[in-house]
Design a protein around this motif. Structure first.
Motif, PDB file in Angstrom:
ATOM      1  N   SER A 106      -2.386  -1.735   7.120  1.00 17.69           N
ATOM      2  CA  SER A 106      -3.322  -1.445   6.180  1.00 17.69           C
ATOM      3  C   SER A 106      -3.223   0.210   5.670  1.00 17.69           C
ATOM      4  O   SER A 106      -3.275   0.616   4.575  1.00 17.69           O
ATOM      5  CB  SER A 106      -4.964  -2.024   6.435  1.00 17.69           C
ATOM      6  OG  SER A 106      -4.916  -3.131   6.305  1.00 17.69           O
ATOM      7  N   GLU A 107      -3.322   1.032   6.708  1.00 17.99           N
ATOM      8  CA  GLU A 107      -3.442   2.474   6.538  1.00 17.99           C
ATOM      9  C   GLU A 107      -1.975   2.866   5.890  1.00 17.99           C
ATOM     10  O   GLU A 107      -1.967   3.651   5.009  1.00 17.99           O
ATOM     11  CB  GLU A 107      -3.809   3.254   8.007  1.00 17.99           C
ATOM     12  CG  GLU A 107      -5.106   3.102   8.308  1.00 17.99           C
ATOM     13  CD  GLU A 107      -5.312   3.578   9.792  1.00 17.99           C
ATOM     14  OE1 GLU A 107      -6.307   3.625  10.149  1.00 17.99           O
ATOM     15  OE2 GLU A 107      -4.400   3.887  10.471  1.00 17.99           O
ATOM     16  N   VAL A 108      -1.043   2.127   6.554  1.00 24.98           N
ATOM     17  CA  VAL A 108       0.264   2.652   5.934  1.00 24.98           C
ATOM     18  C   VAL A 108       0.442   2.136   4.371  1.00 24.98           C
ATOM     19  O   VAL A 108       0.879   2.911   3.459  1.00 24.98           O
ATOM     20  CB  VAL A 108       1.412   2.148   6.755  1.00 24.98           C
ATOM     21  CG1 VAL A 108       2.750   2.319   5.933  1.00 24.98           C
ATOM     22  CG2 VAL A 108       1.468   2.563   8.311  1.00 24.98           C
ATOM     23  N   ALA A 109       0.084   1.130   4.134  1.00 24.02           N
ATOM     24  CA  ALA A 109       0.253   0.485   2.738  1.00 24.02           C
ATOM     25  C   ALA A 109      -0.721   1.159   1.935  1.00 24.02           C
ATOM     26  O   ALA A 109      -0.197   1.730   0.837  1.00 24.02           O
ATOM     27  CB  ALA A 109      -0.333  -1.010   2.946  1.00 24.02           C
ATOM     28  N   TYR A 110      -1.936   1.229   2.409  1.00 24.41           N
ATOM     29  CA  TYR A 110      -2.819   1.971   1.342  1.00 24.41           C
ATOM     30  C   TYR A 110      -2.428   3.618   1.117  1.00 24.41           C
ATOM     31  O   TYR A 110      -2.435   4.104   0.077  1.00 24.41           O
ATOM     32  CB  TYR A 110      -4.377   2.293   1.919  1.00 24.41           C
ATOM     33  CG  TYR A 110      -5.150   2.461   0.842  1.00 24.41           C
ATOM     34  CD1 TYR A 110      -5.609   2.011  -0.119  1.00 24.41           C
ATOM     35  CD2 TYR A 110      -5.893   4.068   1.015  1.00 24.41           C
ATOM     36  CE1 TYR A 110      -6.662   2.345  -1.032  1.00 24.41           C
ATOM     37  CE2 TYR A 110      -7.005   4.328   0.033  1.00 24.41           C
ATOM     38  CZ  TYR A 110      -7.255   3.563  -0.966  1.00 24.41           C
ATOM     39  OH  TYR A 110      -8.232   3.869  -1.805  1.00 24.41           O
ATOM     40  N   THR A 111      -2.087   4.104   1.951  1.00 30.32           N
ATOM     41  CA  THR A 111      -1.482   5.634   1.961  1.00 30.32           C
ATOM     42  C   THR A 111      -0.317   5.734   1.223  1.00 30.32           C
ATOM     43  O   THR A 111      -0.192   6.787   0.158  1.00 30.32           O
ATOM     44  CB  THR A 111      -1.142   6.048   3.545  1.00 30.32           C
ATOM     45  OG1 THR A 111      -2.483   6.254   4.326  1.00 30.32           O
ATOM     46  CG2 THR A 111      -0.863   7.799   3.374  1.00 30.32           C
ATOM     47  N   PHE A 112       0.700   4.950   1.342  1.00 34.20           N
ATOM     48  CA  PHE A 112       1.895   4.864   0.367  1.00 34.20           C
ATOM     49  C   PHE A 112       1.515   4.677  -1.020  1.00 34.20           C
ATOM     50  O   PHE A 112       2.207   5.177  -1.857  1.00 34.20           O
ATOM     51  CB  PHE A 112       3.022   3.998   1.032  1.00 34.20           C
ATOM     52  CG  PHE A 112       3.581   4.799   2.019  1.00 34.20           C
ATOM     53  CD1 PHE A 112       5.044   5.486   1.758  1.00 34.20           C
ATOM     54  CD2 PHE A 112       3.241   5.027   3.435  1.00 34.20           C
ATOM     55  CE1 PHE A 112       5.864   5.898   2.791  1.00 34.20           C
ATOM     56  CE2 PHE A 112       4.118   5.678   4.209  1.00 34.20           C
ATOM     57  CZ  PHE A 112       5.394   6.251   4.161  1.00 34.20           C
ATOM     58  N   ALA A 113       0.486   3.624  -1.245  1.00 36.82           N
ATOM     59  CA  ALA A 113       0.208   3.403  -2.465  1.00 36.82           C
ATOM     60  C   ALA A 113      -0.264   4.697  -3.252  1.00 36.82           C
ATOM     61  O   ALA A 113      -0.044   4.534  -4.581  1.00 36.82           O
ATOM     62  CB  ALA A 113      -0.665   2.200  -2.511  1.00 36.82           C
ATOM     63  N   LEU A 114      -1.027   5.439  -2.542  1.00 39.95           N
ATOM     64  CA  LEU A 114      -1.648   6.656  -3.264  1.00 39.95           C
ATOM     65  C   LEU A 114      -0.589   7.413  -4.256  1.00 39.95           C
ATOM     66  O   LEU A 114      -1.059   8.137  -5.163  1.00 39.95           O
ATOM     67  CB  LEU A 114      -2.455   7.375  -2.218  1.00 39.95           C
ATOM     68  CG  LEU A 114      -3.675   6.662  -1.951  1.00 39.95           C
ATOM     69  CD1 LEU A 114      -4.431   7.464  -0.941  1.00 39.95           C
ATOM     70  CD2 LEU A 114      -4.696   6.396  -2.872  1.00 39.95           C
ATOM     71  N   PHE A 115       0.473   7.418  -3.559  1.00 45.47           N
ATOM     72  CA  PHE A 115       1.584   8.478  -4.296  1.00 45.47           C
ATOM     73  C   PHE A 115       2.685   7.544  -5.088  1.00 45.47           C
ATOM     74  O   PHE A 115       3.354   7.907  -5.898  1.00 45.47           O
ATOM     75  CB  PHE A 115       2.257   9.458  -3.397  1.00 45.47           C
ATOM     76  CG  PHE A 115       3.262   8.723  -2.456  1.00 45.47           C
ATOM     77  CD1 PHE A 115       4.517   8.589  -2.682  1.00 45.47           C
ATOM     78  CD2 PHE A 115       2.734   8.529  -1.037  1.00 45.47           C
ATOM     79  CE1 PHE A 115       5.347   7.967  -1.646  1.00 45.47           C
ATOM     80  CE2 PHE A 115       3.632   8.035  -0.183  1.00 45.47           C
ATOM     81  CZ  PHE A 115       5.054   7.691  -0.381  1.00 45.47           C
ATOM     82  N   PHE A 116       3.040   6.336  -4.505  1.00 47.56           N
ATOM     83  CA  PHE A 116       3.821   5.426  -5.086  1.00 47.56           C
ATOM     84  C   PHE A 116       3.523   5.114  -6.572  1.00 47.56           C
ATOM     85  O   PHE A 116       4.429   5.161  -7.502  1.00 47.56           O
ATOM     86  CB  PHE A 116       4.163   4.239  -4.264  1.00 47.56           C
ATOM     87  CG  PHE A 116       5.074   3.025  -4.656  1.00 47.56           C
ATOM     88  CD1 PHE A 116       6.353   3.209  -4.599  1.00 47.56           C
ATOM     89  CD2 PHE A 116       4.684   2.233  -5.412  1.00 47.56           C
ATOM     90  CE1 PHE A 116       7.159   2.504  -5.274  1.00 47.56           C
ATOM     91  CE2 PHE A 116       5.338   1.025  -6.136  1.00 47.56           C
ATOM     92  CZ  PHE A 116       6.674   1.321  -5.888  1.00 47.56           C
ATOM     93  N   VAL A 117       2.240   4.406  -6.704  1.00 46.99           N
ATOM     94  CA  VAL A 117       1.987   4.288  -8.001  1.00 46.99           C
ATOM     95  C   VAL A 117       2.150   5.237  -8.966  1.00 46.99           C
ATOM     96  O   VAL A 117       2.641   4.985 -10.036  1.00 46.99           O
ATOM     97  CB  VAL A 117       0.567   3.773  -8.165  1.00 46.99           C
ATOM     98  CG1 VAL A 117      -0.134   3.258  -9.357  1.00 46.99           C
ATOM     99  CG2 VAL A 117       0.427   2.200  -7.018  1.00 46.99           C
ATOM    100  N   PRO A 118       1.408   6.260  -8.898  1.00 49.52           N
ATOM    101  CA  PRO A 118       1.510   7.359 -10.001  1.00 49.52           C
ATOM    102  C   PRO A 118       3.055   7.709 -10.398  1.00 49.52           C
ATOM    103  O   PRO A 118       3.386   7.797 -11.546  1.00 49.52           O
ATOM    104  CB  PRO A 118       0.602   8.562  -9.662  1.00 49.52           C
ATOM    105  CG  PRO A 118       0.216   8.486  -8.363  1.00 49.52           C
ATOM    106  CD  PRO A 118       0.610   6.951  -8.146  1.00 49.52           C
ATOM    107  N   LEU A 119       3.771   7.859  -9.183  1.00 44.73           N
ATOM    108  CA  LEU A 119       5.304   8.467  -9.372  1.00 44.73           C
ATOM    109  C   LEU A 119       6.125   7.350  -9.978  1.00 44.73           C
ATOM    110  O   LEU A 119       6.752   7.806 -10.732  1.00 44.73           O
ATOM    111  CB  LEU A 119       5.650   9.031  -7.994  1.00 44.73           C
ATOM    112  CG  LEU A 119       4.995  10.234  -7.564  1.00 44.73           C
ATOM    113  CD1 LEU A 119       5.521  10.294  -6.037  1.00 44.73           C
ATOM    114  CD2 LEU A 119       5.263  11.427  -8.483  1.00 44.73           C
ATOM    115  N   SER A 120       5.881   5.983  -9.387  1.00 40.82           N
ATOM    116  CA  SER A 120       6.736   4.878 -10.016  1.00 40.82           C
ATOM    117  C   SER A 120       6.248   4.743 -11.693  1.00 40.82           C
ATOM    118  O   SER A 120       7.074   4.644 -12.464  1.00 40.82           O
ATOM    119  CB  SER A 120       6.669   3.517  -9.352  1.00 40.82           C
ATOM    120  OG  SER A 120       5.327   3.166  -9.615  1.00 40.82           O
TER     121      SER A 120
END
Length: 195
Positions: A106-120
């Protein structure tokens, strides 16, 4: 924070956290937010990015003869979350099993989502400009690698540079192999019939 804590992060919260992560990139910034959301919030946020990407791609699909509007919608709505799950799952498994990382999935997914979403989303918006698509993809990929490196250090608690880099490389290989197979299947199903 206990394992039974219910996460309350909203999409608005996640946008604010994304802004902070992108404005002040460091493992410490990611640490501030990694437990404010979980897998569910990460998937909602990634689904938002997939929906935005799908709508933009569907609007511009008529300008590309090889892919249909429906194909753009369906493949992006499926492919973006699937590739996100593949990559973050590989980060978690490699970090935990090879380097004894102590983070949760959960920590990995949430942390990665924080930069993945705006950059994608940014990559999709700029990528529609003719002649810039390949350049934007390359730049966004490099920026994502940088943020991924920081996120691995935070979410898996891998402060050793070598461990963090190897974890990212292995996750990238897994993502490429599995993602390519999934993409080919989806493209075969939804590609237009040129000619």
């Amino acid at each position: 924070m206990s394992q039974t804590t219910e996460f309350k992060a909203t999409v608005s919260d996640m946008f604010g956290q994304s802004t902070a992560v992108i404005a002040r990139p460091s493992p410490a910034t990611f640490e501030r937010f990694e437990r404010r959301g979980g897998l569910r919030q990460a998937l909602i946020y990634v689904a938002l990015a997939a929906a935005v990407s799908a709508m933009i791609a569907a609007i511009f699909a008529p300008f590309h003869e090889d892919v249909t509007v429906l194909g753009q919608l369906i493949t992006r709505l499926i492919l973006i979350p699937a590739q996100f799950l593949i990559f973050t799952g590989a980060v978690y498994l490699a970090g935990k099993n090879l380097f004894r990382g102590t983070g949760t999935y959960s920590e990995v997914a949430y942390t990665f989502a924080l930069f993945f979403v705006p950059l994608s989303i940014l990559g999709t918006l700029i990528g529609i400009i003719p002649l810039l698509g390949w350049l934007v993809a390359a730049v966004i990929s490099l920026v994502m690698i940088f943020f991924g490196y920081l996120a691995v250090q935070s979410s898996m608690n891998l402060r050793d540079q070598g461990s963090a880099i190897i974890t990212l490389v292995l996750a990238g290989v897994a993502h490429w192999i599995v993602g390519t197979l999934v993409a080919r299947v989806l493209m075969a199903l939804f590609a237009g019939n040129p000619g």
